[in-house]
Design a protein around this motif. Structure first.
Motif, PDB file in Angstrom:
ATOM      1  N   LYS A   1       0.678  -1.141   0.036  1.00  0.00           N
ATOM      2  CA  LYS A   1      -0.213  -0.065  -0.015  1.00  0.00           C
ATOM      3  C   LYS A   1       0.874   1.314  -0.052  1.00  0.00           C
TER       4      LYS A   1
ATOM      5  N   GLN B   1      -1.908   8.003  -2.106  1.00  0.00           N
ATOM      6  CA  GLN B   1      -2.762   7.707  -3.350  1.00  0.00           C
ATOM      7  C   GLN B   1      -1.778   8.310  -4.592  1.00  0.00           C
TER       8      GLN B   1
ATOM      9  N   THR C   1     -11.459  -1.642  -4.650  1.00  0.00           N
ATOM     10  CA  THR C   1     -10.261  -1.596  -3.601  1.00  0.00           C
ATOM     11  C   THR C   1      -9.477  -0.306  -3.906  1.00  0.00           C
ATOM     12  N   GLN C   2      -9.350   0.376  -5.009  1.00  0.00           N
ATOM     13  CA  GLN C   2      -8.267   1.555  -5.145  1.00  0.00           C
ATOM     14  C   GLN C   2      -9.057   2.659  -4.965  1.00  0.00           C
TER      15      GLN C   2
ATOM     16  N   SER D   1     -10.114   2.923  -1.205  1.00  0.00           N
ATOM     17  CA  SER D   1      -9.174   2.997  -0.314  1.00  0.00           C
ATOM     18  C   SER D   1      -8.642   4.192  -0.325  1.00  0.00           C
TER      19      SER D   1
END
Length: 367
Positions: A230, A234, A295-296, A299
């Motif tokens: 992770k 982002q 998921t992306q 998150s």
């Protein structure tokens, strides 16, 4: 004056079956207009809200560091006009059996002209402005890119080209569905001719390949530079949101594979390839929803709920627009251009019996 009814060997009116098939085609075409408009609705609302929220009228022109909010507001408004006119047209066809080709061609013209404005603002000028003025998006990895080449490659391929590709797919297919409805209403569609659908499948496969290459460019360089696991922050290069680089790489590979299979199917439209395109479209859509979005994007934080819905809608168009043309090719080549099961069976009966099952009977005189 007398009319003629075409009857098959069982004494059933073939012409009424054809009428049923035409009505079914109209319902399908109208539903397709509604769905293709629905998937771009989150995009329009996202652009409108993000540009209009807390914006003073005096600030709509922007400045040297801020892309003009007025252009984004205009883009969101134009996209809403496209969606509303298309949806109203579709509702009239599907729910009220109201088929007016003039209204449909008007909706098509609105989609075409306003769509170009939306495309230029959202997918071309806004990304270029943000990149040149170091605005977000795009949002680079924490600490920036290690080289100038990575910075430029990820922008041009991962943001600009990818944005143009996904926007062209969604808006282009939305325009096509309007035009398709008009052609069915006016009887100008030759469902037995596979060539137009093969050309369109080839065009959309090219866009999907560009999108996959764009996602893979950003995801690949992020994976190389930041490693696995992770990310601390982002990476955002719309339509790519990266929190887990490995998942993003797989997303890019999936999209690229789908585009390549679609391209081959447009050139060599065998039954197996066409059915493979349809199967891959479902698998890719499931991957996009569960991994690329849930998921992306999810998150990345609750503040990205709007972009999550926006990306989900756009990827729905990416997955199923090529699959639609694949199905049309299949119908033209392997179902003799007839997608309606009732008329299929009638046609097949006539072929199998050398046309002897069809007889012509005069109807009662009509004054």
């Amino acid at each position: 004056m007398s009319t003629e009814l075409k009857m098959d060997a069982k004494g059933k009116d073939v012409s009424s079956r054809k009428g049923y098939g035409k009505q079914l085609d109209l319902l399908r075409a109208g539903s397709l207009v509604f769905i293709s408009s629905l998937v771009v609705l989150p995009e329009a609302l996202q652009v409108w809200v993000s540009s209009n929220l807390n914006t003073q009228l005096s600030d709509l022109a922007g400045d040297s560091d801020t892309y003009p909010p007025g252009l984004l507001m205009g883009s969101g408004a134009a996209e809403m006009v496209i969606i509303i006119t298309s949806m109203l047209t579709a509702i009239g066809v599907v729910f009220f059996n109201y088929n007016n080709p003039i209204l449909t061609i008007g909706s098509s013209l609105i989609s075409f002209t306003f769509g170009w404005y939306v495309f230029i603002v959202n997918a071309v000028s806004s990304p270029i402005f943000n990149f040149e003025n170091n605005n977000a998006p795009p949002l680079e990895p924490l600490g920036g890119w290690a080289t100038k080449f990575r910075e430029e490659a990820t922008f041009y391929m991962g943001y600009l080209v990818a944005s143009m590709a996904i926007c062209a797919i969604a808006l282009g297919f939305q325009f096509f569905t309007n035009l398709n409805l008009y052609r069915i209403q006016t009887g100008s569609v030759d469902a037995a001719d596979a060539k137009p659908s093969r050309i369109r499948l080839g065009y959309y496969s090219f866009l999907v390949i560009l999108l996959g290459a764009g996602i893979l460019t950003v995801a690949g360089w992020t994976r190389v530079q930041e490693g696995e696991g992770k990310l601390p922050r982002q990476v955002i290069y719309p339509p790519t949101f990266i929190v887990y680089p490995d998942v993003a790489v797989m997303s890019g590979l999936w999209v690229l594979l789908y585009g390549l299979v679609c391209a081959v199917a447009s050139y060599l439209p065998s039954k197996e390839l066409l059915l493979t395109v349809e199967s891959l479209s479902v698998l890719l859509w499931l991957w996009a929803i569960f991994f690329h979005v849930m998921t992306q994007v999810a998150s990345a934080g609750p503040g990205f709920s709007g972009p999550a819905i926006q990306i989900a809608g756009l990827f729905t168009a990416v997955c199923f627009a090529p699959a639609y043309f694949s199905r049309q090719i299949y119908i033209a080549k392997y179902l003799d251009g007839n997608a309606n099961s009732i008329t299929d069976s009638t046609h097949q009966e006539s072929v199998n019996m050398g046309g002897r099952n069809s007889v012509t009977m005069p109807s009662k005189d009509v004054v």
